[in-house]
Each structure stands twice: as structure tokens, then as C-alpha cells.
Design a protein around this motif. Structure first.
Motif, short mmCIF file in Angstrom:
data_model
loop_
_atom_site.label_atom_id
_atom_site.label_comp_id
_atom_site.label_asym_id
_atom_site.label_seq_id
_atom_site.Cartn_x
_atom_site.Cartn_y
_atom_site.Cartn_z
N LEU A 148 17.51 -8.73 -9.59
CA LEU A 148 16.28 -8.29 -9.61
C LEU A 148 15.39 -8.92 -8.51
N LEU A 149 15.57 -10.26 -8.74
CA LEU A 149 14.83 -11.15 -7.61
C LEU A 149 15.15 -10.77 -6.00
N HIS A 150 16.40 -10.60 -5.88
CA HIS A 150 16.92 -10.09 -4.82
C HIS A 150 16.31 -8.78 -4.30
N LEU A 151 16.20 -8.03 -5.34
CA LEU A 151 15.80 -6.53 -4.77
C LEU A 151 14.27 -6.74 -4.75
N LEU A 152 13.61 -7.42 -5.35
CA LEU A 152 12.06 -7.80 -4.80
C LEU A 152 11.86 -8.05 -3.33
N LEU A 153 12.71 -9.03 -3.22
CA LEU A 153 12.71 -9.56 -1.40
C LEU A 153 13.12 -8.45 -0.57
N MET A 154 14.17 -7.70 -1.05
CA MET A 154 14.69 -6.53 -0.07
C MET A 154 13.58 -5.35 0.14
N LEU A 155 12.75 -4.88 -1.14
CA LEU A 155 11.46 -4.30 -1.08
C LEU A 155 10.45 -4.71 -0.11
N LEU A 156 10.24 -5.89 -0.06
CA LEU A 156 9.18 -6.46 0.89
C LEU A 156 9.59 -6.26 2.06
N MET A 157 10.81 -6.95 2.59
CA MET A 157 11.63 -6.52 3.70
C MET A 157 11.55 -5.09 4.36
N GLY A 158 11.95 -4.27 3.27
CA GLY A 158 12.08 -2.98 3.84
C GLY A 158 10.59 -2.43 4.36
N TRP A 159 9.55 -2.86 3.23
CA TRP A 159 8.28 -2.30 3.99
C TRP A 159 7.77 -2.86 5.18
N VAL A 160 8.32 -3.96 5.78
CA VAL A 160 8.05 -4.67 6.74
C VAL A 160 8.69 -3.83 7.93
N LEU A 161 10.01 -3.85 7.87
CA LEU A 161 10.74 -2.96 8.69
C LEU A 161 10.48 -1.63 8.91
N GLY A 162 9.77 -1.12 7.94
CA GLY A 162 9.43 0.37 8.15
C GLY A 162 8.04 0.54 8.78
N VAL A 163 7.16 -0.39 8.65
CA VAL A 163 6.00 -0.44 9.26
C VAL A 163 5.93 -0.85 10.87
N VAL A 164 6.74 -2.02 10.92
CA VAL A 164 6.58 -2.60 12.32
C VAL A 164 7.17 -1.75 13.40
N PRO A 165 8.54 -1.02 13.24
CA PRO A 165 8.96 -0.26 14.21
C PRO A 165 8.25 1.28 14.19
N GLY A 166 7.61 1.49 13.12
CA GLY A 166 6.86 2.70 12.81
C GLY A 166 5.60 3.15 13.84
N GLU A 167 5.32 2.22 14.40
CA GLU A 167 4.02 2.40 15.48
C GLU A 167 4.41 3.51 16.04
N ASP A 168 3.50 4.43 16.38
CA ASP A 168 4.01 5.67 17.23
C ASP A 168 4.94 5.42 18.34
N PRO A 169 5.59 6.40 18.50
CA PRO A 169 6.87 6.11 19.68
C PRO A 169 6.14 5.75 20.95
N VAL A 170 6.82 4.90 21.64
CA VAL A 170 6.30 4.56 22.98
C VAL A 170 7.47 5.16 24.02
N MET A 171 7.09 5.72 24.89
CA MET A 171 8.11 6.06 26.06
C MET A 171 7.45 5.72 27.48
N LEU A 172 8.45 5.02 28.27
CA LEU A 172 8.06 4.72 29.42
C LEU A 172 8.46 5.84 30.42
N GLN A 173 7.71 6.23 31.29
CA GLN A 173 8.16 7.29 32.44
C GLN A 173 8.15 6.59 33.86
N GLY A 174 9.33 7.19 34.38
CA GLY A 174 9.17 6.84 35.62
C GLY A 174 9.38 5.40 36.00
N SER A 175 8.49 4.89 36.93
CA SER A 175 8.36 3.35 37.26
C SER A 175 7.67 2.60 36.01
N GLY A 176 7.34 3.18 34.99
CA GLY A 176 6.61 2.55 33.81
C GLY A 176 5.32 2.28 34.03
N SER A 177 4.50 2.97 34.83
CA SER A 177 3.12 2.83 35.14
C SER A 177 2.20 3.61 34.29
#
Length: 204
Positions: A148-177
Motif C-alpha cells: 500500500l505504501l508503494h501504491l501511494l508513491l506510484m499514485l503521486l508519481m502517476g499524477w506528475v507524469l500525467g500532468v507534466v507531459p499533458g501540456e497541450d501538444p507542441v509541434m514544430l513546423q518547418g524550420s522551427g520558427s
């Protein structure tokens, strides 16, 4: 028109045996000089603080995931816990599955307007507060308690991993300008690849 002429100067150079080159416009719309546009150098020169912050943050998140998913299960097999190897593997599989569900929930909430920065701040504060008691608890509770303690840590880590890459998708086009971000297709001018650093927190 000849095919090479219709395709433009770059195709003409390529067809004559030379290297094709395409003019790249700078922030003011003025073509940059040969060799001036080097994405890695521009990124470090103009956005070094953001790059340093991003590298440090991503390293911290990656280290936290490594600790909870690799280092900790191995330590639980040793004294004083002595959790059987197959049981630690089952614990990891089950808790990783739950963590994946939390990631999806965090991404879903992010897409619907949840404040990302403040959400992460709250999780980090909670994780910092419980980390020492949790790791002390691993040495004092039963095998079920360790799970259960390990599950608690995984829950916290899962939230971070879900929010940080969850910033709206970024796409570079062409030269990146130009960087496109957000579900509404909004866009903003940016200095090459350096915009990736800032765009991830644009909607925080």
C-alpha cells in the motif's frame, strides 16, 4: 517550365549536383545568413535558463520514477522486509497499472482546465511531506502495508507524469520558427527550438 525551375532554387541546386538549401527567416522576417541558424546553439544561447530548468525538472521526474519502479522493489526483497521476488513483481505490475490510470485521469483533468503548475506544486508538497514517514514505514509494516505504501508513491508519481507531459501538444513546423500549441490551434512566434521549453507551461 522545367521541373527543376518550377520547384524553385533549392531544386535547381540539387539537380545540378549541389546541396539543396532553403532560406530561413529570422524573428524579424529577414533571411538569416549561412550557418547562423543552428538550432542547438540558438537554443543554448537565447534560452539557456529555460533549458537548464527543463533539464533539471525532467531529471528529477525521471529519478523519482526510477526510484519507485526499479530501486524500491529491489530493496523490498532485502532485510528487514524480505518480500518474495514474485510478490514484488506482482506488486509492481499491479501498481504500475493503477499509476497508468492515474496518468490518464491527470491528463483528462489537464485538458479540461485544471491548473497544471499548482496541481504539480500540491503533489510535490504532499510527496515531500510523506516521503520520510513512508520510507520509515517500509521497515515497520507488514508485506501488505509495504504494498500500500508503494501504491501511494506510484499514485503521486502517476499524477506528475500525467500532468507534466499533458501540456497541450507542441509541434514544430518547418524550420522551427513557429510553434503551434493548444486545442484551438492558436500559434505564437518563437525563436526556433527554444520555444519548446516555454510552451509546455504556457497554459499553466
Amino acid at each position: 517550365l522545367e521541373p527543376a525551375a518550377a520547384a524553385g532554387p533549392a531544386a535547381q541546386v540539387a539537380s545540378s549536383g549541389g546541396d539543396a538549401s532553403i532560406p530561413i527567416e529570422g524573428p524579424a522576417g529577414v533571411p538569416e545568413q549561412q550557418g547562423e541558424y543552428v538550432p542547438a546553439l540558438r537554443l543554448l544561447r537565447r534560452h539557456w535558463a529555460g533549458v537548464l530548468l527543463q533539464f533539471g525538472f525532467e531529471a528529477w521526474v525521471s529519478m523519482g520514477f526510477w526510484v519507485t519502479s526499479t530501486w524500491l522493489p529491489l530493496q523490498l526483497r532485502k532485510a528487514p522486509v524480505n518480500m518474495p521476488e514474485k510478490l514484488t513483481q506482482a506488486m509492481l505490475i499491479v501498481n504500475l497499472t493503477v499509476m497508468g490510470c492515474v496518468q490518464l485521469a491527470a491528463g483528462w483533468a489537464s485538458d479540461r482546465g485544471m491548473p497544471r503548475v499548482w496541481s504539480c506544486f500540491g503533489v510535490y508538497t504532499l510527496a515531500a511531506g510523506v516521503s520520510v514517514p513512508v520510507f520509515i514505514g517500509f521497515t515497520r509494516v507488514s508485506v501488505a502495508g509495504c504494498w500500500l505504501l508503494h501504491l501511494l508513491l506510484m499514485l503521486l508519481m502517476g499524477w506528475v507524469l500525467g500532468v507534466v507531459p499533458g501540456e497541450d501538444p507542441v509541434m514544430l513546423q518547418g524550420s522551427g520558427s513557429r510553434v503551434y500549441a493548444g486545442k484551438q490551434g492558436s500559434n505564437l512566434e518563437a525563436d526556433g527550438l527554444g520555444a519548446v521549453v516555454g510552451a509546455r507551461c504556457m497554459h499553466a
